[in-house]
Every structure is written in C-alpha cells, then in structure tokens.
Scaffold this motif. Structure first.
Motif, short mmCIF file in Angstrom:
data_model
loop_
_atom_site.label_atom_id
_atom_site.label_comp_id
_atom_site.label_asym_id
_atom_site.label_seq_id
_atom_site.Cartn_x
_atom_site.Cartn_y
_atom_site.Cartn_z
N LEU A 181 0.83 -1.20 0.00
CA LEU A 181 0.00 0.00 0.00
C LEU A 181 0.87 1.25 0.00
O LEU A 181 1.80 1.37 0.80
N PHE A 182 0.57 2.17 -0.89
CA PHE A 182 1.16 3.50 -0.92
C PHE A 182 0.03 4.51 -0.76
O PHE A 182 -0.95 4.48 -1.51
N GLY A 183 0.17 5.39 0.22
CA GLY A 183 -0.86 6.40 0.45
C GLY A 183 -0.27 7.77 0.66
O GLY A 183 0.87 7.91 1.10
N GLY A 204 -4.97 10.00 -1.48
CA GLY A 204 -5.14 8.87 -2.37
C GLY A 204 -4.33 7.69 -1.89
O GLY A 204 -3.46 7.82 -1.03
N LEU A 205 -4.65 6.53 -2.43
CA LEU A 205 -3.89 5.33 -2.11
C LEU A 205 -3.98 4.36 -3.27
O LEU A 205 -4.91 4.39 -4.08
N THR A 206 -2.99 3.50 -3.32
CA THR A 206 -2.98 2.41 -4.29
C THR A 206 -2.37 1.19 -3.62
O THR A 206 -1.47 1.32 -2.78
N ALA A 207 -2.87 0.03 -3.94
CA ALA A 207 -2.41 -1.20 -3.30
C ALA A 207 -2.66 -2.38 -4.22
O ALA A 207 -3.65 -2.40 -4.97
N THR A 208 -1.76 -3.35 -4.17
CA THR A 208 -1.96 -4.59 -4.93
C THR A 208 -2.96 -5.51 -4.24
O THR A 208 -3.57 -6.36 -4.88
N GLY A 209 -3.09 -5.35 -2.93
CA GLY A 209 -4.02 -6.19 -2.18
C GLY A 209 -3.55 -7.61 -1.96
O GLY A 209 -4.30 -8.43 -1.42
N LYS A 210 -2.31 -7.90 -2.30
CA LYS A 210 -1.79 -9.27 -2.14
C LYS A 210 -1.11 -9.41 -0.79
O LYS A 210 -0.26 -8.61 -0.43
N TYR A 211 -1.49 -10.43 -0.05
CA TYR A 211 -0.83 -10.75 1.21
C TYR A 211 -1.01 -12.24 1.50
O TYR A 211 -1.98 -12.86 1.07
N LYS A 212 -0.05 -12.78 2.20
CA LYS A 212 -0.09 -14.20 2.52
C LYS A 212 -1.08 -14.47 3.65
O LYS A 212 -1.25 -13.67 4.55
N ASP A 236 -6.70 -5.75 -5.39
CA ASP A 236 -6.06 -4.48 -5.72
C ASP A 236 -7.05 -3.32 -5.64
O ASP A 236 -8.26 -3.51 -5.76
N MET A 237 -6.51 -2.14 -5.44
CA MET A 237 -7.39 -0.98 -5.27
C MET A 237 -6.62 0.31 -5.52
O MET A 237 -5.42 0.40 -5.25
N TRP A 238 -7.31 1.28 -6.07
CA TRP A 238 -6.84 2.66 -6.04
C TRP A 238 -8.03 3.54 -5.65
O TRP A 238 -9.18 3.24 -5.97
N ALA A 239 -7.74 4.61 -4.94
CA ALA A 239 -8.81 5.50 -4.48
C ALA A 239 -8.26 6.91 -4.36
O ALA A 239 -7.09 7.11 -4.04
N PHE A 240 -9.12 7.87 -4.60
CA PHE A 240 -8.76 9.28 -4.45
C PHE A 240 -9.95 10.01 -3.86
O PHE A 240 -11.10 9.79 -4.25
N ARG A 241 -9.69 10.87 -2.90
CA ARG A 241 -10.74 11.69 -2.30
C ARG A 241 -10.25 13.13 -2.23
O ARG A 241 -9.05 13.41 -2.12
N ALA A 242 -11.19 14.05 -2.27
CA ALA A 242 -10.88 15.47 -2.12
C ALA A 242 -12.05 16.14 -1.42
O ALA A 242 -13.23 15.79 -1.64
N GLU A 243 -11.72 17.11 -0.58
CA GLU A 243 -12.75 17.79 0.19
C GLU A 243 -12.37 19.26 0.35
O GLU A 243 -11.23 19.58 0.70
N ALA A 244 -13.32 20.14 0.07
CA ALA A 244 -13.11 21.58 0.23
C ALA A 244 -14.14 22.12 1.20
O ALA A 244 -15.33 21.77 1.14
#
Length: 668
Positions: A181-183, A204-212, A236-244
């Motif tokens: 995971l990178f966020g 935002g974050l991105t992840a392969t979602g792979k784990y043993k 796997d997942m990617w997500a982005f959020r923004a708030e003003a």
C-alpha cells in the motif's frame, strides 16, 4: 407558523460554537485537541457516548473510521479483509441498517442497501469520532438524528491559526507492506478574513491487495480438511478523495459549506471456498456530495439551524467469473436533503426544540425490469430537556412519513411511524464525579430499495423494522491534575434490546430465487464496560491506559419451530474487548493495542459446523516528532498483527498476517 417561518430564515452549526442546550456536555463545546482518555462523556450528558479525538486518534495509527471504531465497546465491525474490503458497523447487535453515520453533522445515506462503507472514510482530516447509543444529548439537531438506534459522528478538522499566521499546511506519506500500500494526503488551510477561513484536503492510495494467509479448516470430527498457505488475489485498489470547506461567522451565528468527492476502483477478492482462490468481481465507485449549514441565535433564546445537501453516488459492478452468473450493472443514486432545526430556551432549566427534515432519494440502474424507485421522506421531531439540580432529563417524539414511487402500476403504501425516547441522568452526590443514567427508546428502519424492489428478490409489502432499547448505566469521572494519577474514568451500561419485523431472506424453492419477509425477531441482552486512566510517573512522561469489554447475548426468537430458535445470531461474539496502552515521553509516542473477539457462529444454527474460533490481534506503533525550522516532521513505524495470527472476521475472508508500515508527516 410564525415560529416555523422564522426558523427557515436562519442559521446553522459551527464546530467551535456551543450547542446551546442545557443537556450538552462540557466536552461538546470545548474541542480540546490533546486528550488522554477515550470514551470520556461529560457529567451532564444523559446519553451514553464514546469518543476518540486528537492525539488519541494519532496514537492508534488508525487509517479509516472503521479502524477507529474497533476500540469502542458494544460495536462489531464486519471486515471483509484487505484494504479494499467493505467495512460496516453494527451497534449492540441491532444491525448495520439501524446505525446512522453523520459527517460534520449531516447523515451519510445509502437508500439502495442501507450500508455505509466506513472503509471509504479516511481519518487523515478527522479531528474526532464519536459513538452514541440512542441519540445525542443535544436538542438542536436534525430530526434524522432522532431516528437511529445508534449513531457515529465524524468531525473533520476546522482551521485554527496561531497568532500572526494566515495559513497551515500538512502533508503525509505512508507505505504498508500488507498489499504493498502506498498512500498520501495533504491539507491546506487559509485565513480569508477576520471571520472567514477555508481548507482543502486531498488524499489517495494504491495497493496490490496481495498478502499471505493460512487457510485451515477442520471437519466436524476434528480432522483437518484444508491446511495450506496462499496469497490473497484480486484485492487491488486505487482510491482518491478530495474535500473543500469554507467557514464563516455572522452576527450571532456561523455558516459552513462543504464539497466532497471520492473515486475508486477495487477488486473484490471474495470468499475462499472449495479451493477457489481468485474471483472475477470488480467495483467502481464515484461518490460526490455538497452540503451547507447556517446557524443563528435570535434574542438570546431562539437558536435555529438550516442544513441542505445534495449527493450523487455512482456504482459500477462487474462479475466476470464464468462459474457463476455474469453481471455488468451500474447503479446511480441521488439524494436531496433539507433540514430545519430550532431550539427555544423557555427558562434557564427548560428548553424545547422542533425540527423538520425532508429527504428525496432516487435509484436508477440498467438491470432488466428495474422499477426506478424514488422515495419521499418527511421527519418531524419534538423534543424537550430539563435540568433540575442533579437531575437532567430529555424526551423526544419523532414522526416519520415515507412514500415510495416506482414504474409499477401500484406503489407501496405510505409508511407512518411514531417513535418516542426518554433519557434521564442523576448525580447522587454533590460532586459530579458519579452519574447514573438510563434511557428507553423506540426506533425504526425503512426497508432499503434492494429489499423492496430488487428483481426476483424484493418484496414491496415489507414493513419497517422496529427496535426498542432499554439502557441503565453509570459513569465515574475524576481528575487530579497534581497527582501521580491524572485522571480515572469508569463507565458501564447494561441494556436490553428487541428488534421486531426484522427483514430476512427466505428461499422460494427455485434456485437463485429468494423472497424478503418481515419474519425476524431478535432479543439482545448485553453489558458494555470501560476503564480508562492517565498517569504522570515522571516529568515529561505520560502513560495512558484503556480497557473495554462487551458481553452480548443476541438470540433469534423468530419461530420456535426452527432449528435455530433461541440461537445466537451470526457473527455476534458473546465476549469481546480491547486494550490500549500509550506512553509519551518528550518527542516520542509509543502505543500498544489489543483487540479480542470471542467464539461465534457464521450461520443461524449454532452447530459445530458453523462455529468460528475466537481471534485476537496486537498492534505496535512508535512515532517521533522532529522539528526542523518552521517545519515539524513526524516519523511513525508500525507493526500490525505482531504475533502473525491467522484469523477471519468474516468466515473465509482471511485477514493479513504480520505486516509493517512507515509514514512521514510534515506540518508547516
């Protein structure tokens, strides 16, 4: 009518202003950033409440609202594993649909299935997470606040500027070994005038979602059926959020505006059954909403708040698994919400409130034979609160009128319900350290669009679920600023809940054909208890501790003829709890947290084949503050699931084994 018209012309909530009612707690109007005890309700609060805020949230190193709620008693989190797994909350075994989730005072809704995925709500910009059983003590709140059996309130950070500063900035990066995971997240705050400020938060974050994980299952005779180690796939997942946000003050009041968007794509790993390790499901979510509030006090006695919101949710779901039914469907939800809340202080010890909410929900889809439902909901609440010395009491009555329309020739009949509630607290001694409290409340839940209208499954004749709660509790809260023991907090509640007309799914005899019926009845007996303390053993050294325990006996009493009659309902453990230990010394913070969930059953029948073993997990974190000129850095190291336990929160949805994370935060 004059009172209603006056209310519609006025004003709404600001986080730094008092609630203005006699039942509020001191904590609700003094937003202290650094606290040392979780679940710390004020002595004047009639409603059982638990809180995580400020520094305590930082120490737990939680990353979503669902992660933080694990440390509250009486709460069950359904976690389907991995960073992209859906996470929902259930309070005191009443069901996720009965829980209201409020974001900066406005409810997050999902008329399609009644579930709010708490995994989508990041904590990067959150100042406080609160959980209430029943409802908040505040009188000045929307009619929707009176509807749920329990509520989660999420309060985001509001700009606070040091003297001589007109802006703040904060940036954070994180790497986690579980699922690679990178966020990242960023926050910028700007003073625009003497009474106006703005903030922009993004992440935002991105992840392969792979784990043993280890997959081990036993037969009913105790022999091993499966025992292997594999890697989680399709997570796997990617997500982005923004708030003003925009905040402002007016004479005798305040206003705020918010714009929020969330966009994600995720794989759905699915359950591990019959040696199937990979699924072909994917989901895209794009959620956007706009909301605003205005609050104003007239003449020192009348306070009014006006709230408005528009939300648009777009979900695209695909199942490419050829062994099951191929699916490619889109769902589009719209919601329009308007609320007017008004409170009048008759005397210094007696206040009343009147609130009205209107909601419009619409669901569209490309499913064959879809009926395109839209719902009109009207809520009207009347509440009062009195304070007579050591006795405080609050009563409310909520009237709900709900009407659905579809493309069918005949629509569902209108639903009308009345739900009362009474809350009482009493201080038996002159000191406010000990408070006894109790409440009785009736609530309801409207069936979701899926339960009513889903093709070949829905039943348009469903009635609302009703729930009745009885609670008796006490709280002891004492501080000794100059002592070795800085503070001590004890809280315990015993409760009995019933749910009637619970919506359940029954097979119609044909494969893949089910029907929804009002057949369910559940009786729940439970105890929530927590003990928290803070110590100062040496100058600059602070030690905090929190222990929470929950006992729940939740029985299905629907039909005595069924084999599962009087059995514990699925995924509700009899015993669960958590422990948090924090140590702060100068620039260093160390935190240890432990979570335990006892034995439970995965299906309605409490038989050995459905038995699920207890699970527990331990997490460690160490952080250090590193000031460098005008920039303050914070470096954090985490070890999660320290003992590498193999466990499932939901059967066949394995959770990650031992994993590590590192994060770096910079504040300017």
């Amino acid at each position: 009518m004059r009172f209603i018209m006056l209310a519609l012309c006025c004003a709404a909530a600001c986080h730094c202003h008092a609630q203005g009612d006699i039942t509020r707690s001191p904590d609700s109007v003094r937003h202290v950033r650094e606290v040392v005890v979780v679940a710390r309700p004020g002595a004047g609060e009639t409603v059982p409440a638990q809180r995580l805020r400020g520094k305590q949230l930082e120490r737990l190193r939680s990353h979503s609202v669902a992660d933080a709620l694990r440390y509250f008693s009486g709460v069950q989190i359904k976690d389907y594993g991995g960073v992209g797994g859906i996470k929902t909350v259930n309070i005191r075994s009443m069901g996720s649909g009965h829980v209201g989730v409020f974001y900066d005072g406005v409810e997050l809704g999902n008329a399609q299935n009644g579930q709010v995925d708490l995994g989508q709500l990041s904590l990067d910009n959150v100042e406080e997470v609160s959980l209430y059983n029943g409802q908040r003590s505040a009188l000045l709140q929307s009619a929707s606040d009176f509807a749920a059996v329990g509520a989660v309130y999420i309060r985001t950070r509001k700009p606070v500027f040091a003297r001589g500063k007109n802006h703040n900035a904060r940036f954070k990066g994180r790497y986690g070994s579980s699922g690679e995971l990178f966020g990242f997240s960023g926050l910028y705050e700007q003073r625009l005038g003497s009474a106006v400020s703005a903030s922009l938060s993004a992440g935002g974050l991105t992840a392969t979602g792979k784990y043993k994980f280890r997959y081990r299952r036993r037969n009913t005779d105790g022999s091993v059926a499966y025992d292997t180690t594999a890697v989680r796939q399709n997570g796997d997942m990617w997500a982005f959020r923004a708030e003003a946000n925009l905040y402002g003050g007016i004479n005798g009041g305040s206003w705020s505006l918010k714009a929020y968007t969330y966009n994600s794509e995720r794989g759905i790993p699915g359950a591990i059954v019959n040696n199937v390790w990979r699924r072909g499901e994917r989901q895209w979510d794009h959620n956007t909403f706009f909301q605003g509030q205005v609050r104003k006090t007239f003449g020192g006695r009348l306070t009014s708040r006006l709230t408005a919101k528009y939300a648009y949710y777009n979900t695209h779901y695909v199942n490419n698994d050829t062994t099951t039914m191929l699916i490619d469907n889109s769902y589009r939800q719209q919601e329009l919400y308007v609320s007017s809340a008004n409170m009048y202080e008759i005397t210094r010890w007696w206040s009343v409130s009147l609130s009205y909410d209107f909601k419009w929900n619409k669901l569209a889809s490309d499913i064959d034979n879809f009926v395109y439902p839209h719902r009109y909901s009207n809520y009207l609440s009347l509440a009062t609160a009195v304070s007579a010395g050591r006795l405080k009491a609050q009563g409310s009555l909520l009237a709900a009128f709900v009407k659905d329309h579809t493309t069918r020739k005949s629509d569902q009949p209108s639903a009308r319900t009345l739900t009362p509630a009474v809350f009482v607290s009493w201080q038996p001694f002159a000191s406010d350290a000990l408070v006894l409290r109790s409440f009785v409340k009736k609530s309801f839940r409207m069936p979701t669009f899926n339960e009513l209208y889903y093709t070949d499954i829905g039943n348009a004749s469903l009635k609302p679920e009703t729930a009745i709660q009885y609670d008796l509790g006490l709280v002891f809260d004492r501080s000794w600023p100059e002592s070795f023991v800085k503070s001590l907090h004890l809280q315990a509640d015993a409760y009995y809940n019933t749910v009637r007309d619970k919506v359940v799914a029954y097979p119609k005899g044909q494969q893949f054909r089910w029907t929804m019926l009002n057949l369910g009845r559940v009786h729940i007996v439970g105890v929530d208890a927590s003990v928290g303390a803070a110590f100062a053993p040496a100058p600059g050294l602070t030690v905090t501790a929190l222990l929470q325990y929950t006992y729940q006996d939740a029985r299905d009493v629907t039909d005595p003829a069924k084999s599962y009659y009087n059995d514990q309902i699925p995924y509700i453990p009899w015993h669960s709890g958590s422990c948090v230990l924090g140590v702060s010394y100068r620039a260093f913070d160390f935190n240890y947290s432990f979570i335990y969930a006892g034995e439970r059953y995965s299906q309605q029948e409490n038989i050995p084949a459905n038995h699920v073993q207890p699970w527990y997990t331990s997490d460690l974190s160490l952080s250090c503050r590193l000031p460098l000129g005008k920039v303050s850095f914070r470096l954090s190291l985490e070890v999660n699931n320290v003992f590498s336990q193999d466990y499932d929160v939901i059967l066949n949805y394995p959770m990650p084994k031992r994993n590590y994370a590192v994060s770096l935060e910079a504040a300017i």
